[in-house]
Design an enzyme around this catalytic site. Structure first.
Site, PDB file in Angstrom:
ATOM      1  N   SER A 222      21.869 -46.544 -51.258  1.00 52.03           N
ATOM      2  CA  SER A 222      20.653 -45.999 -51.874  1.00 52.03           C
ATOM      3  C   SER A 222      20.632 -46.252 -53.374  1.00 52.03           C
ATOM      4  O   SER A 222      21.679 -46.465 -53.994  1.00 52.03           O
ATOM      5  CB  SER A 222      20.617 -44.480 -51.655  1.00 52.03           C
ATOM      6  OG  SER A 222      19.576 -43.880 -52.404  1.00 52.03           O
ATOM      7  N   TYR A 235      24.441 -35.499 -51.586  1.00 52.49           N
ATOM      8  CA  TYR A 235      23.983 -36.752 -50.972  1.00 52.49           C
ATOM      9  C   TYR A 235      24.262 -37.953 -51.872  1.00 52.49           C
ATOM     10  O   TYR A 235      24.764 -38.988 -51.410  1.00 52.49           O
ATOM     11  CB  TYR A 235      22.492 -36.645 -50.677  1.00 52.49           C
ATOM     12  CG  TYR A 235      21.833 -37.933 -50.239  1.00 52.49           C
ATOM     13  CD1 TYR A 235      21.869 -38.328 -48.906  1.00 52.49           C
ATOM     14  CD2 TYR A 235      21.160 -38.758 -51.160  1.00 52.49           C
ATOM     15  CE1 TYR A 235      21.239 -39.516 -48.501  1.00 52.49           C
ATOM     16  CE2 TYR A 235      20.542 -39.932 -50.754  1.00 52.49           C
ATOM     17  CZ  TYR A 235      20.587 -40.302 -49.432  1.00 52.49           C
ATOM     18  OH  TYR A 235      19.970 -41.473 -49.042  1.00 52.49           O
TER      19      TYR A 235
HETATM   20  P1  NAD Z   1      15.552 -41.231 -41.020  1.00 52.31           P
HETATM   21  O1  NAD Z   1      15.477 -39.773 -40.943  1.00 52.31           O
HETATM   22  O2  NAD Z   1      14.523 -42.029 -40.323  1.00 52.31           O
HETATM   23  O3  NAD Z   1      16.961 -41.758 -40.525  1.00 52.31           O
HETATM   24  C1  NAD Z   1      18.140 -41.021 -40.666  1.00 52.31           C
HETATM   25  C2  NAD Z   1      18.737 -40.913 -39.298  1.00 52.31           C
HETATM   26  O4  NAD Z   1      20.053 -40.357 -39.406  1.00 52.31           O
HETATM   27  C3  NAD Z   1      18.014 -39.969 -38.361  1.00 52.31           C
HETATM   28  O5  NAD Z   1      17.000 -40.643 -37.654  1.00 52.31           O
HETATM   29  C4  NAD Z   1      19.118 -39.493 -37.448  1.00 52.31           C
HETATM   30  O6  NAD Z   1      19.071 -40.189 -36.217  1.00 52.31           O
HETATM   31  C5  NAD Z   1      20.384 -39.886 -38.151  1.00 52.31           C
HETATM   32  N1  NAD Z   1      21.335 -38.794 -38.271  1.00 52.31           N
HETATM   33  C6  NAD Z   1      21.435 -37.854 -39.238  1.00 52.31           C
HETATM   34  N2  NAD Z   1      22.453 -37.029 -38.981  1.00 52.31           N
HETATM   35  C7  NAD Z   1      23.030 -37.458 -37.819  1.00 52.31           C
HETATM   36  C8  NAD Z   1      24.126 -37.026 -37.046  1.00 52.31           C
HETATM   37  N3  NAD Z   1      24.879 -35.963 -37.417  1.00 52.31           N
HETATM   38  N4  NAD Z   1      24.422 -37.687 -35.913  1.00 52.31           N
HETATM   39  C9  NAD Z   1      23.680 -38.750 -35.528  1.00 52.31           C
HETATM   40  N5  NAD Z   1      22.641 -39.209 -36.237  1.00 52.31           N
HETATM   41  C10 NAD Z   1      22.321 -38.570 -37.367  1.00 52.31           C
HETATM   42  O7  NAD Z   1      15.554 -41.587 -42.576  1.00 52.31           O
HETATM   43  P2  NAD Z   1      15.837 -42.940 -43.362  1.00 52.31           P
HETATM   44  O8  NAD Z   1      15.309 -42.679 -44.707  1.00 52.31           O
HETATM   45  O9  NAD Z   1      15.393 -44.126 -42.622  1.00 52.31           O
HETATM   46  O10 NAD Z   1      17.408 -42.965 -43.471  1.00 52.31           O
HETATM   47  C11 NAD Z   1      18.166 -44.099 -43.132  1.00 52.31           C
HETATM   48  C12 NAD Z   1      19.124 -44.434 -44.240  1.00 52.31           C
HETATM   49  O11 NAD Z   1      18.388 -44.789 -45.405  1.00 52.31           O
HETATM   50  C13 NAD Z   1      20.045 -43.294 -44.647  1.00 52.31           C
HETATM   51  O12 NAD Z   1      21.349 -43.812 -44.831  1.00 52.31           O
HETATM   52  C14 NAD Z   1      19.476 -42.856 -45.993  1.00 52.31           C
HETATM   53  O13 NAD Z   1      20.472 -42.300 -46.809  1.00 52.31           O
HETATM   54  C15 NAD Z   1      18.992 -44.173 -46.520  1.00 52.31           C
HETATM   55  N6  NAD Z   1      18.051 -44.091 -47.628  1.00 52.31           N
HETATM   56  C16 NAD Z   1      16.799 -43.563 -47.451  1.00 52.31           C
HETATM   57  C17 NAD Z   1      15.911 -43.518 -48.512  1.00 52.31           C
HETATM   58  C18 NAD Z   1      14.526 -42.986 -48.360  1.00 52.31           C
HETATM   59  O14 NAD Z   1      13.832 -42.812 -49.361  1.00 52.31           O
HETATM   60  N7  NAD Z   1      14.044 -42.707 -47.175  1.00 52.31           N
HETATM   61  C19 NAD Z   1      16.298 -44.013 -49.763  1.00 52.31           C
HETATM   62  C20 NAD Z   1      17.576 -44.537 -49.913  1.00 52.31           C
HETATM   63  C21 NAD Z   1      18.426 -44.581 -48.843  1.00 52.31           C
END
Ligand code: NAD
Ligand code: MG
Length: 330
Positions: A222, A235
Site C-alpha cells: 500500500s 495497518y
Molecule cells: P477487500 O475488502 O475487497 O479485500 C480484502 C479481503 O481480505 C476481503 O475480501 C477478505 O476476503 C480478506 N480477509 C480479511 N481478513 C481475512 C481473514 N482473516 N481471513 C481470510 N480473508 C480475510 O479490500 P481491498 O481494498 O481490495 O483489499 C485488498 C488488498 O489491497 C489488501 O491487502 C489491502 O491492504 C490493499 N490495499 C487497499 C487499498 C484501498 O484503498 N482499498 C489501498 C492500499 C492497499
C-alpha cells in the site's frame, strides 16, 4: 468443464447457484477471451469522483452492496492468453484487488482458487461464476487466514484442486480506522498483525515446496507503507512489513527461480474502505485528494497483477508497482 474437485463443489459451487449468478452478471460472451484494445478514455472522468454517498457495512463488507459498485473488470478486462495453463491462488479473491486479479487471471488462461471469509460467500460466488465463464476452473476455499492450520490446509486444497501452483497472491488484509492508538486494543492489534503479516508468512511457507522455477509470489502492499495515515497506526506498519518481506524474499528466492513482487495501491474503491477502513468523512471525499481527483477502481490494477505473474515480467523481482492516481509512490 473439467473434473470438479471436491473443494469447489462441496464448499460453494452448485451448478444451479452459479447459473443464477452468471445470468445476473453482465454478459461476457465470447468477447471476454478475445484480444483487442480498450477504447481510449480520459482517466479523470473514467470512473466516479467524490463526493460519495455516506455508507457503511459490517466488516468485511460486500462489493455487491457498495454504491457505486466497484469495477473489477467484469465487463472490460480482455485476455490474450498471457497466463495460459497457470495455476493461481489468490487470498481475498472475492472482492477488491483480489477479485480484479482473479477475473484477469482467468481471462488470461489461468485456473484460479480464491480464499475469502464465509461472510463473503455472495461476492465469492460471482467471482467463481466469472472464472467459469472465462472457461477456466474456479475453486472456492473459504476460511480464516488468522489460523495457521487453515493457511496450510488452504494451500493443500488449492494444490490438489489445481494440480499444482505457480502463482500465489497474498492479498487479504484487515484495515480499521482508529483516531488514537489508545483506541486499539491488543486483540485488535493482534487481529491486524495475524491477517496482514502472519497469514502471508504461513501461506508462503506452505506454498514454497510446490513452487517451481518461473513461479511468482505477489503481495498487496500500500501507499501506507511509505506514507502512513495518522488513523491507521497498526495497518500501516503491516504494509511496511509487506513491502519489506517482498524485498527480502525476492533475494532469498531468486536462486530458486521464484520471483516475489508487490502491488501498491493508492485509495481504491473496495469493501475494506466501507466496513471500518475509513472514517465517514474520508469516505465521502475518497480519492479526491489525488491528482486524478478520484479513487481508483480495482480493475485499474488488474494489469499489474498479470504483469508481475507472467513471462514478460521475468526480470522483475523485489519490485513494488504502484497505482496511486498521481501521488508519485512508490
Ligand atoms: P477487500 O475488502 O475487497 O479485500 C480484502 C479481503 O481480505 C476481503 O475480501 C477478505 O476476503 C480478506 N480477509 C480479511 N481478513 C481475512 C481473514 N482473516 N481471513 C481470510 N480473508 C480475510 O479490500 P481491498 O481494498 O481490495 O483489499 C485488498 C488488498 O489491497 C489488501 O491487502 C489491502 O491492504 C490493499 N490495499 C487497499 C487499498 C484501498 O484503498 N482499498 C489501498 C492500499 C492497499
Ligand atoms: Mg471481500
Amino acid at each position: 468443464m473439467a473434473k470438479k474437485d471436491g473443494v469447489s463443489r462441496r464448499q460453494i459451487v452448485s451448478g444451479a447457484a452459479i447459473a443464477g449468478v452468471a445470468s445476473a452478471l453482465p454478459s461476457q460472451g465470447a468477447a471476454q477471451g478475445a484480444a483487442g484494445a480498450a477504447p481510449i478514455q480520459d482517466p479523470r472522468t473514467k470512473y466516479p469522483r467524490p463526493p460519495f454517498k455516506k455508507q457503511s457495512q459490517p466488516w468485511p463488507g460486500l462489493a455487491g452492496q457498495m454504491d457505486p459498485r466497484p469495477d473489477h473488470g467484469e465487463q472490460s478486462y480482455k485476455g490474450s492468453g498471457r497466463l495460459a495453463g497457470r495455476k493461481a491462488l489468490i487470498t481475498g479473491g472475492d472482492s477488491g484487488m483480489g477479485r480484479a486479479a482473479a477475473i484477469a487471471y482467468a481471462r488470461e488462461g489461468a485456473d484460479v482458487a480464491i480464499n475469502y471469509l464465509p461472510d463473503e460467500e455472495a461476492d465469492a460466488r460471482e467471482v467463481i461464476a466469472l472464472i467459469e465463464q472465462a472457461g477456466r476452473k474456479g475453486y472456492a476455499i473459504p476460511g480464516d487466514l488468522r489460523d495457521e492450520a487453515f493457511c496450510k490446509k488452504m494451500v493443500a486444497k488449492a494444490v490438489k484442486a489445481l494440480g499444482g501452483l505457480d502463482i500465489l497472491v497474498n492479498n487479504a488484509a484487515r484495515q480499521q480506522t482508529h483516531a488514537s492508538i489508545l483506541d486499539i486494543s491488543s486483540d485488535q492489534f493482534d487481529w491486524t498483525m495475524k491477517t496482514n503479516i502472519y497469514a502471508p508468512f504461513w501461506t508462503i511457507k506452505a506454498a514454497l515446496p510446490h513452487l517451481k522455477p518461473g513461479s511468482s509470489i505477489i503481495g498487496t502492499t500500500s501507499e501506507q507503507a511509505m506514507d502512513p495515515s495518522e488513523d491507521l497506526y497498526d495497518y500501516a506498519q503491516t504494509k511496511a512489513a509487506t513491502t519489506n518481506y517482498v524485498r527480502s524474499l525476492a533475494k532469498q528466492l531468486a536462486p530458486k527461480g521464484i520471483r516475489v513482487n508487490g502491488v501498491a495501491p493508492g485509495p481504491i474503491w473496495t469493501p475494506l474502505q466501507v466496513s471500518g477502513g475509513a472514517t465517514m468523512e474520508k469516505l465521502a471525499q475518497f480519492g479526491g485528494d489525488t491528482p486524478l481527483m478520484r479513487p481508483g477502481q480495482p480493475a485499474e490494477l488488474a494489469g499489474i497483477y498479470v504483469l508481475l505473474a507472467e513471462e514478460s515480467g521475468s526480470y522483475a523481482t523485489g519490485q513494488v508497482y504502484g497505482a496511486m492516481g498521481g501521488n508519485g509512490q512508490p
